[in-house]
Scaffold this motif. Sequence first.
Motif, mmCIF file in Angstrom:
data_model
loop_
_atom_site.group_PDB
_atom_site.id
_atom_site.type_symbol
_atom_site.label_atom_id
_atom_site.label_comp_id
_atom_site.label_asym_id
_atom_site.label_seq_id
_atom_site.Cartn_x
_atom_site.Cartn_y
_atom_site.Cartn_z
ATOM 1 N N GLU A 160 33.565 -5.052 61.471
ATOM 2 C CA GLU A 160 34.554 -4.096 60.970
ATOM 3 C C GLU A 160 33.962 -2.693 60.858
ATOM 4 O OE1 GLU A 160 35.833 -5.785 57.302
ATOM 5 O OE2 GLU A 160 37.232 -7.202 58.247
ATOM 6 N N HIS A 161 32.636 -2.642 60.710
ATOM 7 C CA HIS A 161 31.943 -1.354 60.616
ATOM 8 C C HIS A 161 31.631 -0.773 61.999
ATOM 9 C CE1 HIS A 161 29.872 1.633 58.212
ATOM 10 N NE2 HIS A 161 28.753 1.489 58.904
ATOM 11 N N GLY A 162 31.947 -1.515 63.050
ATOM 12 C CA GLY A 162 31.784 -0.991 64.399
ATOM 13 C C GLY A 162 30.645 -1.571 65.217
ATOM 14 N N TYR A 163 29.903 -2.526 64.660
ATOM 15 C CA TYR A 163 28.790 -3.125 65.392
ATOM 16 C C TYR A 163 29.251 -4.376 66.155
ATOM 17 C CZ TYR A 163 25.590 -0.214 62.644
ATOM 18 O OH TYR A 163 24.925 0.837 62.070
ATOM 19 N N ALA A 164 28.601 -4.620 67.299
ATOM 20 C CA ALA A 164 28.728 -5.913 67.965
ATOM 21 C C ALA A 164 27.716 -6.853 67.320
ATOM 22 C CB ALA A 164 28.455 -5.782 69.454
ATOM 23 N N VAL A 165 28.101 -8.116 67.138
ATOM 24 C CA VAL A 165 27.264 -9.032 66.369
ATOM 25 C C VAL A 165 27.136 -10.372 67.085
ATOM 26 C CG1 VAL A 165 26.981 -10.253 64.177
ATOM 27 C CG2 VAL A 165 27.965 -7.954 64.196
ATOM 28 N N ASP A 166 25.908 -10.876 67.154
ATOM 29 C CA ASP A 166 25.635 -12.256 67.542
ATOM 30 C C ASP A 166 25.020 -12.965 66.337
ATOM 31 O OD1 ASP A 166 26.567 -11.992 70.102
ATOM 32 O OD2 ASP A 166 24.601 -11.668 71.001
ATOM 33 N N VAL A 167 25.167 -14.285 66.282
ATOM 34 C CA VAL A 167 24.629 -15.036 65.150
ATOM 35 C C VAL A 167 23.826 -16.240 65.638
ATOM 36 C CG1 VAL A 167 26.483 -14.319 63.595
ATOM 37 C CG2 VAL A 167 26.717 -16.438 64.903
ATOM 38 N N ALA A 168 22.849 -16.629 64.832
ATOM 39 C CA ALA A 168 22.070 -17.842 65.061
ATOM 40 C C ALA A 168 21.881 -18.518 63.719
ATOM 41 C CB ALA A 168 20.718 -17.512 65.689
#
Length: 224
Positions: free
Chosen positions: A22-30
């Motif tokens: 929502e803040h504008g970052y692309a995110v991946d998770v592990a």
Amino acid sequence: MKILIIEDDTTTREFIAKALKEHGYAVDVAEDGQSGLMMALSCQYQMVILDRMLPALDGMKVLSALKSTEPNLPILILSALDSVKDKVDGLTAGSDDYLTKPFALAELIARVDIIINRSHRQQAVTSEITYDCLKLDLKSHTAFCHHHQLTLQPKELRLLQYFIEHNEQVVSRMRLFEAIWSYHFDPKTNVIDVHIANLRRKLEDAGCADILHTVRGAGYVLRR
């Protein structure tokens, strides 16, 4: 800009990921240290948010592995371990910041913004790295030998960058494989030898002969 979150708690992981998106970052998770380390080494991230207590591979081991192969990658430790010693251990091991749980989301986002902005300023200052007759422009991803541009494949360019950043250090095949390709090392593959041979030939053709050496039984070294 892409951020990797390595966090085993599903609620915390999804909460942070949603806020950062929502803040504008692309995110991946592990969800564990092993898969998180593999992702961090195989993809290009601007930052890693790292829990300390992780399954499969401890967060401090992930931090150590990343800093040995990607020393300029910003890492924020997010942990329930909140003693002064815990914080000092994390920071001295190479993390750029240390935030304890529970945390305020606004503070986390502010710290992420600050770390990434600081990293960008540092990269702007150090957009070129050099060693002897070699120069690598990190912004344009171009390499030069005696002011002549080299035509390098992406992996060759990454190898040259790694050698320049670790110049005059003997670098093992395993270390190169972990840094450039993935975390798992297959001793039977000749992919490193092929890329090293191609890189060495291109350096020699450009006038930078006898700079990339093979150290029998140990690895390779960029040295005059």
